[in-house]
Every structure is written in C-alpha cells, then in structure tokens.
Design a protein around this motif. Structure first.
Motif, short mmCIF file in Angstrom:
data_model
loop_
_atom_site.label_atom_id
_atom_site.label_comp_id
_atom_site.label_asym_id
_atom_site.label_seq_id
_atom_site.Cartn_x
_atom_site.Cartn_y
_atom_site.Cartn_z
N SER A 174 0.76 -1.25 -0.09
CA SER A 174 -0.01 0.00 -0.02
C SER A 174 0.63 1.27 -0.07
CB SER A 174 -0.94 -0.26 1.11
OG SER A 174 -1.76 -1.07 1.16
N HIS A 175 2.11 1.12 -0.26
CA HIS A 175 3.19 2.26 -0.10
C HIS A 175 3.45 2.89 -1.47
CE1 HIS A 175 3.50 1.60 4.42
NE2 HIS A 175 3.28 0.22 3.96
N ARG B 81 -4.17 4.98 8.77
CA ARG B 81 -4.50 5.17 7.33
C ARG B 81 -6.03 4.86 7.12
NH1 ARG B 81 -0.91 3.66 3.11
NH2 ARG B 81 1.36 4.21 3.54
N ARG C 256 -5.61 1.35 1.12
CA ARG C 256 -4.26 1.72 1.28
C ARG C 256 -4.12 1.46 3.02
NH1 ARG C 256 -4.10 6.46 2.28
NH2 ARG C 256 -1.83 7.18 1.85
#
Length: 291
Positions: free
Chosen positions: A50-51, A224, A266
């Motif tokens: 998710s980065h 997040r 995310r």
C-alpha cells in the motif's frame, strides 16, 4: 550512539550470547519479515504493498544503516544502562535510518520495539541466562518498565500515536509499557504452534502475521484507515485463520487476495509486521543460545 557510548561501552554480553549475535539476529529477523510474500499491504521483494514512497530497496538501505544500532543497544542492556541511554541510542538510529532512506520511515517501529528487546536480551545474557521469552519480558519490565510507563503517558507526536489516542486504542508506547503482550501472548505461541505442526516456514510466518493482525491495535492501520480500517483488517485476519490459514489449499492465494483488498483501501499493518519480526528474532536467538 555517541552520547551513550561515552558512558556505556557495548561488550560481549556473556559466554552465552554476545551483543553482536543479538544484534545480527535482529537485522536478519527484519529481513525475514521483508522477504515474506504475499503480505497484505506491506512491502515485499516483489511489490510495494500500500506504499508509494518505498520499496524493498528502501528497506535494505535502512537495514544496512541499522545493523550497528541493534548491537549497540544490546550492549547497553548488558551494561545496565538506564532508559534515557536506550532512548538516545534509538533517536540516533532513527536519524541514521532517515538519512539512508531520504527521509522515509521504514523501521521507526522496529527501532523502538526490537531495540528494547535487544537491550533486554543483553541484560539476560549478561546474567549468564538463555534468552527465553519469559526472561526477556521480565527483564524488560523489571529494568525499564517504570520508564516505559512514564513514556506512554507523554502526549503523542507521531501519526500512529495521535490516531491511537484519538480512537482510544492501545498505542505502541502503551504496548511496550505492558511488556509487549501481543508479541509474547499471541505471536510467539502462534509461531511455536505452527512450527510444531511442521508447516513450511513461509506458512509459519504468514499464520503468525495474521494472528497478530487479528488482535493488535495497529496504529498504522488506524492512521491510514481509521477505526473502520483497523476493524476491517482484524476481521479479514480472523477470517483467514478460521478458514485454515496459510497451509490450507489456496491459503497463499487467499492471503494475496486480502493484500489486494488492503492496497485498494491503502491499509498497511506495519505494527503487525514489527511484531512478526520480533517473533522471528526470538526464534533466531533460541537457535543461537547454547542450552
């Protein structure tokens, strides 16, 4: 760290286990965590999860920069250093990490968690004892528990701590002040149970990760995705384990599908990843320490 080194000189902890061995095990354990794939929302050698600001190369630069830190803090623990010396050592390590990664936070949580555990291992080894999990936890709380409790009461400044405070969750600092209960009461038993059942190592690590995700108040997830994102991740982890975990037919594909879902949302369970690395570290220590 320069300030601490002028007072506390790291040395071989004891004939049982040296500071160098403790620190090397920590670096290798972080590589164990990085190499594991599929891993929901987390960086692996094959993708960024998710980065968007880091990849496996970023993590390797960070690991290279942190190698000496884990040795130094194990030596501080062996020498009976107070908490403020450990904290200064960690602050110096964080600066080294950020310099190596161009300001990207790859291992802040591991610097804190694994650093404290290495110090505890140094303290245990200096007494000529094997680093059994129960002894590590006792050493951590007996030597630095009061200071950790005081630290946990500080107003948070980092995103994860702010999210935990806002949502009424147990922060990483509070987890440390309790002696890392999720590590010692969930991760280590899960890893031991999966290993005893003879599962492939990849499946052992995946099942350990999902066991941690199922119960940890992961401040990375809370930051997040809010409380909804955290609870969604916990439900996904519980469902994965209830269906049979990684070793069942299609288990790795199921983990990959959860990862795809996390990327869309995310979500990144960084706290669970740090806890998995700590469990891998303890497993490595158990193999190193003479009986």
């Amino acid at each position: 760290m320069k300030h601490a080194a002028t007072v506390y000189k790291p040395h071989a902890c004891a004939p049982t286990l040296s500071a160098q061995a403790i620190g090397r095990a920590a670096t290798l354990a972080l590589h164990d965590e990085l190499a594991l794939s599929p891993k929901p929302g987390l960086v692996t050698p094959g993708d960024c999860g998710s980065h968007t600001d880091m990849d496996a190369h970023t993590f390797m630069r960070s690991l290279f920069a942190l190698r000496g830190y884990f040795v130094r803090i194990a030596g501080l623990g062996a020498d009976g250093a107070p908490f403020d010396a450990l904290e200064r050592c960690g602050i110096d390590a964080e600066a080294r990490m950020l310099a190596a990664t161009g300001g990207i936070n790859t291992h802040r949580g591991a610097i804190f968690m694994l650093g404290l555990l290495c110090a505890a291992a140094g303290a245990v080894a200096a007494e000529g004892r094997r680093p059994h999990p129960s002894l590590l936890r006792s050493a951590l709380l007996d030597r630095w528990g009061d200071a950790l409790a005081t630290r946990a009461r500080r107003p948070p400044t980092l995103p994860g701590g702010l999210a935990a405070r806002r949502l009424g969750l147990r922060s990483a600092s509070a987890e440390a002040a309790l002696g890392f209960p999720v590590l010692f009461e969930t991760a280590v038993p899960a890893m031991q149970a999966a290993s005893t059942r003879g599962h492939a190592r990849q499946h052992v690590l995946l099942d350990t990760l999902f066991n941690v995700m199922a119960v940890l108040d992961d401040s990375n997830l809370a930051h997040r995705g809010g409380i909804e994102g955290l609870r969604h991740a916990q439900r996904a982890a519980n469902g994965f384990l209830a269906a049979g975990g990684a070793s069942r037919p299609g288990g790795e594909a199921a983990a990959g599908a959860i990862g795809d879902d996390f990327v869309r949302r995310r979500l990144s369970p960084g706290g669970a990843a740090d806890t998995l690395a700590a469990a891998c570290w303890m497993q490595r220590l158990a193999l190193l320490a003479p009986r």
